[in-house]
Design an enzyme around this catalytic site. Structure first.
Site, PDB file in Angstrom:
ATOM      1  N   GLY A  67       0.780  -1.239  -0.020  1.00 48.55           N
ATOM      2  CA  GLY A  67       0.073   0.035   0.263  1.00 48.55           C
ATOM      3  C   GLY A  67       0.887   0.824   0.590  1.00 48.55           C
ATOM      4  O   GLY A  67       2.054   1.380  -0.159  1.00 48.55           O
ATOM      5  N   GLY A 116       0.456  -4.809   0.914  1.00 48.94           N
ATOM      6  CA  GLY A 116      -0.759  -4.654  -0.183  1.00 48.94           C
ATOM      7  C   GLY A 116      -0.887  -5.599  -1.113  1.00 48.94           C
ATOM      8  O   GLY A 116      -1.777  -5.609  -1.260  1.00 48.94           O
ATOM      9  N   GLU A 139       6.360  -5.143   7.311  1.00 46.65           N
ATOM     10  CA  GLU A 139       6.055  -4.213   7.819  1.00 46.65           C
ATOM     11  C   GLU A 139       6.576  -3.945   8.358  1.00 46.65           C
ATOM     12  O   GLU A 139       6.390  -2.740   9.295  1.00 46.65           O
ATOM     13  CB  GLU A 139       4.604  -4.094   8.205  1.00 46.65           C
ATOM     14  CG  GLU A 139       3.652  -4.032   6.547  1.00 46.65           C
ATOM     15  CD  GLU A 139       3.363  -5.253   5.907  1.00 46.65           C
ATOM     16  OE1 GLU A 139       2.762  -5.410   4.895  1.00 46.65           O
ATOM     17  OE2 GLU A 139       3.929  -6.295   6.051  1.00 46.65           O
ATOM     18  N   ASP A 147      -0.705  -6.334   7.649  1.00 48.60           N
ATOM     19  CA  ASP A 147      -1.397  -6.335   7.929  1.00 48.60           C
ATOM     20  C   ASP A 147      -2.472  -6.858   6.358  1.00 48.60           C
ATOM     21  O   ASP A 147      -2.455  -8.302   5.603  1.00 48.60           O
ATOM     22  CB  ASP A 147      -2.374  -4.886   7.794  1.00 48.60           C
ATOM     23  CG  ASP A 147      -1.960  -4.797   6.803  1.00 48.60           C
ATOM     24  OD1 ASP A 147      -0.427  -4.753   6.309  1.00 48.60           O
ATOM     25  OD2 ASP A 147      -2.554  -3.891   6.829  1.00 48.60           O
TER      26      ASP A 147
END
Length: 353
Positions: A67, A116, A139, A147
């Site tokens: 992301g 992402g 991350e 996530d």
């Protein structure tokens, strides 16, 4: 077509094709891309002319490196936290949509696939790995956590490999990613154009994938998986660190591997490493929607803490590779405080249908 925002959509025969096309950012997914993909996929559900859907990248170097965390950090840093939270709301909803998509859905993944990018592919029905795949959930290195449903997928991988991937952000290649079940098929990239043509012509997706898939080579890390299982089965971050220290005292390949994992963990955000560990402990209790709800609690709360902003600054903006984490050591993180990040509901929880 919406290539000007980094993503395009095409109908070819009965196939709907989504192409990530943001090369300067290695296809990092920003908010306009998320919204466009969500809207198009929902429209295709009700379109009888589209019988199956394919997701791919326009560029060989990367499928998607995650992301757009730089944009999210800037929003949070400049007092626009709710805009950042809306990005994650929409991104997580898109990930769940792909997981539940009612038409056959395949992702063709080659090059770098991080964070992402995994959210867009890791929950779909069919997940094809090319020979140059590089997979990671890195991350913890920037003060976040794995996530986009990592809480759901990673603890379900064989043995304790998911805990290792979550706590270290280690990068693995195609053979290991397929062996661990992150991808359903290995198909060499030179076969992809023919596969797309077959799907556009109406061939059943499962049959087409089975027809062109090949057996991947043996996993590169096969020899260390038993050691990963013994080390990362520890019941706390402290126990895992002690195990890595002990194994790392040797002189063989496994000792060198253990030293590298410990060094990587100690460079990451201590808070993020503890969060990743607890994700792996908790994830088996929840379905994907439940895991995404937990993750939304976490990202909301990390926008009120310094590590995410400092990690993005040090690794992605200034690139000095010297983040000042708070707290600075794994030993200084209170696991009970980390548990509260998971357990305390938000006033505006993420609600996923």
């Amino acid at each position: 077509m919406t290539a000007e925002i980094g993503i395009s959509f095409e109908r070819r025969g009965v196939l709907g094709i989504v192409t990530l096309d943001r090369p300067r950012a290695l296809n990092a997914v920003d908010h306009p891309m998320v919204r466009a993909m969500d809207a198009t996929l929902r429209a295709w559900i009700d379109d009888p002319a589209i019988t199956h859907v394919l997701l791919r990248s326009a560029h060989a170097r990367a499928f998607c490196v995650g992301g757009d965390v730089r944009a999210m950090a800037e929003l949070g840093r400049t007092g626009r936290k709710e805009e950042a939270r809306q990005y994650w709301r929409d991104e997580y909803a898109l990930d769940l949509l792909i997981a539940c998509y009612p038409k056959p859905f395949v992702s063709l993944v080659d090059g770098l696939c991080f964070g992402g990018g995994f959210g867009l592919t890791g929950h779909g029905r069919y997940r094809v790995a090319g020979e140059n795949l590089g997979f990671a959930m890195p991350e913890v290195a920037i003060g976040l956590f794995p996530d986009v449903g990592g809480t759901h997928v990673l603890p379900r991988l064989p043995g304790w490999s998911g805990t290792w991937l979550a706590m270290t952000g280690a990068r693995i290649g195609m053979s290991d990613a397929v062996a661990l079940g992150l991808y359903t098929h290995h198909i060499p990239t030179d076969c992809w154009p023919g596969l797309v043509d077959a799907l556009a012509g109406g061939e059943d997706m499962q049959a087409a994938l089975t027809r062109v898939a090949v057996r991947p080579p043996a996993p590169d890390l096969a020899a260390v998986y038993p050691h990963i299982d013994r080390i990362f089965a520890g019941g706390s971050v402290e126990a895992i660190v002690i195990a890595l220290e002990k194994v790392g005292e040797g002189e063989d390949q496994v000792a060198a591997f253990a030293r590298l994992q410990l060094e990587t963990i100690r460079r990451a955000s201590p808070t993020s490493v503890h969060i990743a560990f607890q994700q792996m402990q908790r994830g088996l209790r929840f379905d994907l929607a439940g895991c995404l709800t937990l993750e939304f609690r976490l990202v909301t709360r990390l926008l009120d803490q310094p590590d995410f902003f400092e990690g993005v600054r040090a690794l992605l903006v200034d690139k000095d590779q010297s983040p000042g984490w708070q707290p600075a050591r794994l030993e200084d993180v209170d696991p009970a405080a980390v548990a509260a990040l998971f357990d305390t509901p938000l006033d505006d929880e993420l609600l996923l249908a």
